[in-house]
Design a protein around this motif. Structure first.
Motif, PDB file in Angstrom:
ATOM      1  N   LEU A  29       0.767  -1.262   0.046  1.00  0.00           N
ATOM      2  CA  LEU A  29      -0.102   0.026  -0.026  1.00  0.00           C
ATOM      3  C   LEU A  29       0.794   1.339  -0.124  1.00  0.00           C
ATOM      4  N   LEU A  30       1.958   1.159   0.775  1.00  0.00           N
ATOM      5  CA  LEU A  30       2.827   2.512   0.892  1.00  0.00           C
ATOM      6  C   LEU A  30       3.613   2.765  -0.559  1.00  0.00           C
ATOM      7  N   SER A  31       3.968   1.591  -1.373  1.00  0.00           N
ATOM      8  CA  SER A  31       4.372   1.828  -2.464  1.00  0.00           C
ATOM      9  C   SER A  31       3.313   2.379  -3.538  1.00  0.00           C
ATOM     10  N   GLY A  32       2.110   2.076  -3.456  1.00  0.00           N
ATOM     11  CA  GLY A  32       1.168   2.495  -4.317  1.00  0.00           C
ATOM     12  C   GLY A  32       0.870   4.104  -3.974  1.00  0.00           C
ATOM     13  N   VAL A  33       0.806   4.277  -2.702  1.00  0.00           N
ATOM     14  CA  VAL A  33       0.577   5.798  -2.073  1.00  0.00           C
ATOM     15  C   VAL A  33       1.808   6.645  -2.511  1.00  0.00           C
ATOM     16  N   GLY A  34       3.142   5.917  -2.613  1.00  0.00           N
ATOM     17  CA  GLY A  34       4.227   6.625  -3.083  1.00  0.00           C
ATOM     18  C   GLY A  34       4.144   7.141  -4.565  1.00  0.00           C
ATOM     19  N   THR A  35       3.496   6.311  -5.430  1.00  0.00           N
ATOM     20  CA  THR A  35       3.355   6.296  -6.840  1.00  0.00           C
ATOM     21  C   THR A  35       2.297   7.210  -6.882  1.00  0.00           C
ATOM     22  N   LEU A  36       1.349   7.408  -6.194  1.00  0.00           N
ATOM     23  CA  LEU A  36       0.017   8.364  -6.518  1.00  0.00           C
ATOM     24  C   LEU A  36       0.792   9.816  -6.143  1.00  0.00           C
ATOM     25  N   LEU A  37       1.555   9.880  -5.094  1.00  0.00           N
ATOM     26  CA  LEU A  37       2.048  11.205  -4.737  1.00  0.00           C
ATOM     27  C   LEU A  37       2.961  11.902  -5.822  1.00  0.00           C
ATOM     28  N   ASN A  38       3.620  10.829  -6.401  1.00  0.00           N
ATOM     29  CA  ASN A  38       4.524  11.266  -7.500  1.00  0.00           C
ATOM     30  C   ASN A  38       3.759  11.671  -8.635  1.00  0.00           C
ATOM     31  N   LEU A  39       2.602  10.932  -8.866  1.00  0.00           N
ATOM     32  CA  LEU A  39       1.859  11.399  -9.886  1.00  0.00           C
ATOM     33  C   LEU A  39       1.121  12.854  -9.804  1.00  0.00           C
ATOM     34  N   PHE A  40       0.361  13.094  -8.446  1.00  0.00           N
ATOM     35  CA  PHE A  40      -0.143  14.215  -8.015  1.00  0.00           C
ATOM     36  C   PHE A  40       0.744  15.338  -8.126  1.00  0.00           C
ATOM     37  N   ASN A  41       2.184  15.361  -7.800  1.00  0.00           N
ATOM     38  CA  ASN A  41       3.225  16.391  -7.744  1.00  0.00           C
ATOM     39  C   ASN A  41       3.384  16.550  -9.167  1.00  0.00           C
ATOM     40  N   THR A  42       3.584  15.626 -10.113  1.00  0.00           N
ATOM     41  CA  THR A  42       3.861  15.926 -11.364  1.00  0.00           C
ATOM     42  C   THR A  42       2.763  16.672 -12.045  1.00  0.00           C
ATOM     43  N   ARG A  43       1.567  16.398 -11.972  1.00  0.00           N
ATOM     44  CA  ARG A  43       0.493  16.951 -12.328  1.00  0.00           C
ATOM     45  C   ARG A  43       0.392  18.426 -11.801  1.00  0.00           C
ATOM     46  N   SER A  44       0.699  18.635 -10.623  1.00  0.00           N
ATOM     47  CA  SER A  44       0.514  20.029  -9.727  1.00  0.00           C
ATOM     48  C   SER A  44       1.754  20.834 -10.495  1.00  0.00           C
ATOM     49  N   ALA A  45       2.796  20.286 -10.655  1.00  0.00           N
ATOM     50  CA  ALA A  45       4.005  21.075 -11.316  1.00  0.00           C
ATOM     51  C   ALA A  45       3.514  21.568 -12.768  1.00  0.00           C
ATOM     52  N   ARG A  46       3.013  20.803 -13.505  1.00  0.00           N
ATOM     53  CA  ARG A  46       2.418  21.256 -15.026  1.00  0.00           C
ATOM     54  C   ARG A  46       1.389  22.185 -14.903  1.00  0.00           C
TER      55      ARG A  46
END
Length: 165
Positions: A29-46
């Motif tokens: 679950l922690l691995s999946g959450v980390g992937t989601l956080l990476n996705l959210f941060n990338t989208r936020s930067a864009r």
């Protein structure tokens, strides 16, 4: 005082496999959450990059209709940033509670204490925060899609200014 490993030696292989399986669940679950956080941060930067570009165009735009369209676009992008920040916050909560659940599992195996309520609470909170983060991320997707559907593309003069800069 006996070591926790001596207790494992007397357990059946099935009990040990179940213990390992239970201990690994929060890690996945922690691995999946980390992937989601990476996705959210990338989208936020864009989206932040789009805000900066639109603000630069707003400084150059002299046409009243173009300024109005750019202001509306910037306002929508700021809403998206706010929604993505909420998704990131819940993703962080999900990660923290997942770590808490893993820690309680570790504590329970070392101290042999009754930790079921804590474990269910922390792991449940992690799952709830992950679902909330995903729901808020879907809200950002709807904001993005809605702007494309309702406003269409930016005016031609604004698009041409963007190409030249």
């Amino acid at each position: 005082m006996s070591l926790p490993l001596s207790a494992l030696a007397t357990d059946s292989a099935g009990d040990v496999a179940r213990l390992i399986e239970t201990a690994l669940t929060p890690v996945f679950l922690l691995s999946g959450v980390g992937t989601l956080l990476n996705l959210f941060n990338t989208r936020s930067a864009r989206v932040s990059d789009q805000i900066e570009k639109a603000a630069d165009l707003l400084d150059d735009e002299l046409n009243k209709a173009g300024r109005k369209s750019l202001n509306r676009h910037i306002r929508r992008l700021r809403h998206r940033i706010m929604v993505l920040d909420i998704a990131i916050m819940f993703g962080g909560i999900a990660g923290a509670t997942t770590c808490g659940a893993a820690f309680v599992l570790f504590l329970g195996s070392v101290r042999d204490a009754s930790i079921a309520l804590w474990l269910v609470g922390l792991f449940g909170a992690a799952l709830l925060a992950t679902v909330t983060a995903l729901a808020v991320f879907i809200a950002d997707c709807f904001l993005s899609w809605n702007s494309l559907r309702t406003d269409g593309p930016l005016p031609k003069s604004v698009r041409e200014s963007a190409k030249n800069s």
